[in-house]
Design a protein around this motif. Structure first.
Motif, short mmCIF file in Angstrom:
data_model
loop_
_atom_site.label_atom_id
_atom_site.label_comp_id
_atom_site.label_asym_id
_atom_site.label_seq_id
_atom_site.Cartn_x
_atom_site.Cartn_y
_atom_site.Cartn_z
N THR A 199 1.94 17.25 -6.45
CA THR A 199 2.60 16.06 -5.91
C THR A 199 1.99 14.79 -6.49
OG1 THR A 199 3.03 17.22 -3.83
CG2 THR A 199 3.24 14.83 -3.79
N LEU A 200 0.67 14.76 -6.59
CA LEU A 200 -0.02 13.60 -7.15
C LEU A 200 0.41 13.38 -8.60
CD1 LEU A 200 -2.11 11.33 -6.95
CD2 LEU A 200 -3.89 13.01 -7.51
N THR A 201 0.47 14.44 -9.37
CA THR A 201 0.88 14.33 -10.78
C THR A 201 2.29 13.75 -10.89
OG1 THR A 201 -0.50 16.21 -11.41
CG2 THR A 201 1.29 15.62 -12.90
N ALA A 202 3.19 14.26 -10.05
CA ALA A 202 4.57 13.78 -10.08
C ALA A 202 4.67 12.31 -9.65
CB ALA A 202 5.44 14.66 -9.18
N GLU A 203 3.94 11.94 -8.61
CA GLU A 203 4.01 10.57 -8.09
C GLU A 203 3.38 9.57 -9.05
OE1 GLU A 203 5.58 9.42 -5.10
OE2 GLU A 203 6.45 11.40 -5.49
N MET A 204 2.30 9.96 -9.71
CA MET A 204 1.63 9.05 -10.64
C MET A 204 2.51 8.73 -11.85
SD MET A 204 -1.18 7.77 -9.72
CE MET A 204 -2.73 7.95 -8.82
N GLU A 205 3.43 9.60 -12.17
CA GLU A 205 4.32 9.37 -13.31
C GLU A 205 5.34 8.27 -13.03
OE1 GLU A 205 5.99 13.17 -14.18
OE2 GLU A 205 4.19 13.89 -15.23
N LYS A 206 5.45 7.85 -11.77
CA LYS A 206 6.41 6.82 -11.38
C LYS A 206 5.92 5.41 -11.71
CE LYS A 206 8.42 9.66 -7.72
NZ LYS A 206 8.69 9.81 -6.26
N LYS A 207 4.70 5.31 -12.21
CA LYS A 207 4.11 4.05 -12.67
C LYS A 207 4.19 2.93 -11.64
CE LYS A 207 4.67 5.23 -17.53
NZ LYS A 207 5.23 4.87 -18.84
N ASP A 208 5.20 2.06 -11.70
CA ASP A 208 5.26 0.91 -10.79
C ASP A 208 5.43 1.34 -9.33
OD1 ASP A 208 4.99 -0.75 -12.91
OD2 ASP A 208 7.12 -1.17 -13.13
N ALA A 209 5.86 2.58 -9.10
CA ALA A 209 6.06 3.07 -7.73
C ALA A 209 5.04 4.16 -7.39
CB ALA A 209 7.47 3.62 -7.55
N ALA A 210 3.95 4.21 -8.14
CA ALA A 210 2.94 5.25 -7.94
C ALA A 210 2.06 4.92 -6.74
CB ALA A 210 2.07 5.37 -9.19
N VAL A 237 0.84 -1.19 0.00
CA VAL A 237 0.00 0.00 0.00
C VAL A 237 0.88 1.24 0.00
CG1 VAL A 237 -1.83 1.26 1.21
CG2 VAL A 237 -1.72 -1.24 1.37
N TYR A 238 0.55 2.18 -0.85
CA TYR A 238 1.24 3.48 -0.86
C TYR A 238 0.16 4.56 -0.89
CZ TYR A 238 3.90 7.48 -2.77
OH TYR A 238 4.43 8.73 -3.01
N TYR A 239 0.02 5.26 0.23
CA TYR A 239 -1.02 6.29 0.37
C TYR A 239 -0.42 7.68 0.25
CZ TYR A 239 -4.84 8.99 2.57
OH TYR A 239 -5.83 9.90 2.84
N LEU A 240 -0.91 8.47 -0.71
CA LEU A 240 -0.54 9.87 -0.81
C LEU A 240 -1.59 10.68 -0.05
CD1 LEU A 240 1.39 11.99 -1.90
CD2 LEU A 240 -0.02 12.13 -3.97
N ASN A 241 -1.21 11.10 1.15
CA ASN A 241 -2.13 11.76 2.07
C ASN A 241 -2.34 13.22 1.72
OD1 ASN A 241 -3.58 12.49 4.45
ND2 ASN A 241 -1.67 12.98 5.48
N PHE A 242 -3.56 13.68 1.87
CA PHE A 242 -3.97 15.04 1.50
C PHE A 242 -3.83 16.04 2.65
CE2 PHE A 242 -7.69 18.02 1.25
CZ PHE A 242 -7.26 18.77 0.17
N ASN A 275 -5.85 3.30 -7.03
CA ASN A 275 -5.22 3.41 -8.34
C ASN A 275 -5.54 2.19 -9.22
OD1 ASN A 275 -3.56 3.85 -10.53
ND2 ASN A 275 -1.72 4.26 -9.33
N SER A 276 -6.26 2.44 -10.30
CA SER A 276 -6.65 1.35 -11.20
C SER A 276 -5.46 0.84 -12.02
CB SER A 276 -7.75 1.83 -12.15
OG SER A 276 -7.28 2.91 -12.95
N GLN A 277 -4.35 1.61 -12.04
CA GLN A 277 -3.17 1.20 -12.79
C GLN A 277 -2.22 0.35 -11.94
OE1 GLN A 277 -3.30 2.28 -16.07
NE2 GLN A 277 -5.24 3.16 -15.39
N ALA A 278 -2.51 0.25 -10.65
CA ALA A 278 -1.68 -0.57 -9.76
C ALA A 278 -1.94 -2.05 -10.03
CB ALA A 278 -1.99 -0.24 -8.30
#
Length: 423
Positions: free
Chosen positions: A70-81, A29-34, A311-314
């Protein structure tokens, strides 16, 4: 010997593959907290879950005001999003819908007491779960109400609210208090009526018309209901309707805290202040009744920008791990305790009772199956200018220098002009 070595190597390889598959199946689990203020609470909860289950839970908290970037940047990491992130509103669903897993039928959804805070995509699928909320309505002093010979149980709709308020106002001198606090239109108070009260006609119009995004125009279908409650506020009060621009939010708060009025339109955020002067046992909050058919089934006006999305891409394993973690958060002793302390009311069956009485009342309405009056005012275009027009019209109407048509014009035509100005 070669055969034996080959067999042993094959067995080791197979064992390694099984072990790897098992690790992959566990997921993480990787949670990007708001919310920065809840960072430590989430870190502690993640640690507790990992200790109990062995599942890795990482929490990253975006700095205040930087979540979108931050969300935009983190989502670009794909396997580590992030496997878990926030979507705040319908516009956010448009932006991040391709990354939001449909959640209908999951254990998380099945733990909810209401779906009114959830966000859906264009296909009608639930893609973000509202996990906490704020609420507002008509704050009520039960002790004063009972001194006037009435009870909260009497008030079920606008007609019953008006009957009680009219009686209290008529006997204000005898009782030593009036029905409503001042409906101040000073800038410190006017938002309660140009924003929060206008939500009533907006909510019902949007509900009828199926509006789910900011419309270019509004019809004002329920402005008669808005007039009903506004007239009650300014009639059954000690405040001079001709001078409402001089009454502040602080004045209304003081009137309520010193027992000069029974009713005070405001929200859950007022609890800490009010409870310093009024015994919490004597505080409750009523829905804003305004004369709409079926409003006896209404709950408080409630809303949120705090919605979980998976994340549906996870990977499927990470999605499962994330959903399992969320179920634990909203059902476990550790999770529900943290949520109550950090977020107050949460719309889940196992929610702990928050100390804030208004949140408790909000949850009771939900548990009783009442419909939430959601925050339709979030769709307002050019919000400051639109509200300024409403305030000006209310001032003139209340002072008797203009008729209700001015309010209708500010509401309907003002909306169209503000939309055009911002588009």
């Amino acid at each position: 010997m070669k055969k034996l070595l080959t067999v042993l190597l094959a067995a080791a390889l197979l064992l390694g593959m099984v072990s790897l598959a098992s690790a992959e199946e566990t997921g993480k689990v990787y949670y990007l907290n708001f919310k920065p203020e809840a960072d430590q609470a989430w870190q502690d909860l993640a640690k507790a879950y990992t200790e109990q289950t062995g599942v890795e839970v990482k929490v990253l908290t975006a700095a205040s005001g930087t979540y979108s970037d931050t969300l935009t940047a983190e989502m670009e990491k794909k396997d580590a999003a992030p496997t878990l992130f926030q979507i705040g509103n319908a516009e956010g669903v448009v932006t991040w819908g391709d990354y939001a897993l449909p959640l209908d039928g999951t254990d998380l959804i099945n733990e909810m007491t209401t779906a009114d805070f959830n966000l859906k995509n264009a296909n009608g699928e639930t893609v973000a779960v509202g996990y906490c909320y704020e609420a507002y309505g008509i704050i009520t002093n039960k002790e004063l109400l009972e001194k006037a010979g009435h009870s909260v149980d009497e008030i079920k709709d606008f007609a019953s609210l008006k009957a009680v308020a009219d009686d209290i106002h008529a006997r204000a001198e005898e009782l030593g208090f009036d029905a409503f606090t001042s409906a101040g239109l000073d800038g410190s108070s006017s938002w309660r009526f140009s924003g929060h009260l206008t939500n009533m006609p907006l909510f019902y119009e949007f509900r009828d018309d199926g509006i789910t995004e900011q419309p270019a125009t509004v019809k004002g279908s329920y402005l008669n209901a808005y007039k009903n409650i506004w007239d009650l506020y300014i009639t059954d009060s000690a405040a001079d309707p001709a001078k409402l621009s001089t009454y502040t939010g602080g004045a209304a708060e003081e009137e309520f805290m010193t027992g000069k009025a029974v009713f005070f339109q405001n929200g859950t955020w007022e609890y800490a202040t009010l409870s310093e002067a009024v015994d919490p046992a004597n505080l409750t909050m009523l829905p804003i009744y305004c004369g709409v058919e079926g409003e006896e089934n209404a709950a408080l006006c409630a809303g949120t920008e705090n919605c979980w999305a998976v994340n549906s891409q996870a990977s499927e394993a990470d999605q499962k791990a994330t959903l399992d973690f969320l179920k634990w958060v909203v059902t476990s002793e550790e999770g529900t305790k943290m949520m109550a302390e950090q977020f107050g009311p949460i719309p889940f069956k196992s929610a702990k009772e928050p100390e804030n009485v208004f949140f408790k009342v909000a949850n009771e309405y939900l548990a009783a199956g009442k419909y939430v009056v959601t925050w339709a005012f979030n769709f307002t275009p050019d919000v400051d200018n639109w509200r300024a027009g409403i305030v000006s019209a209310l001032e003139q109407y209340s002072a008797g220098t203009a008729d209700w048509g001015e309010v209708e014009y500010a509401f309907v035509d003002g909306w169209a002009k503000c939309y055009e100005a911002t588009h």
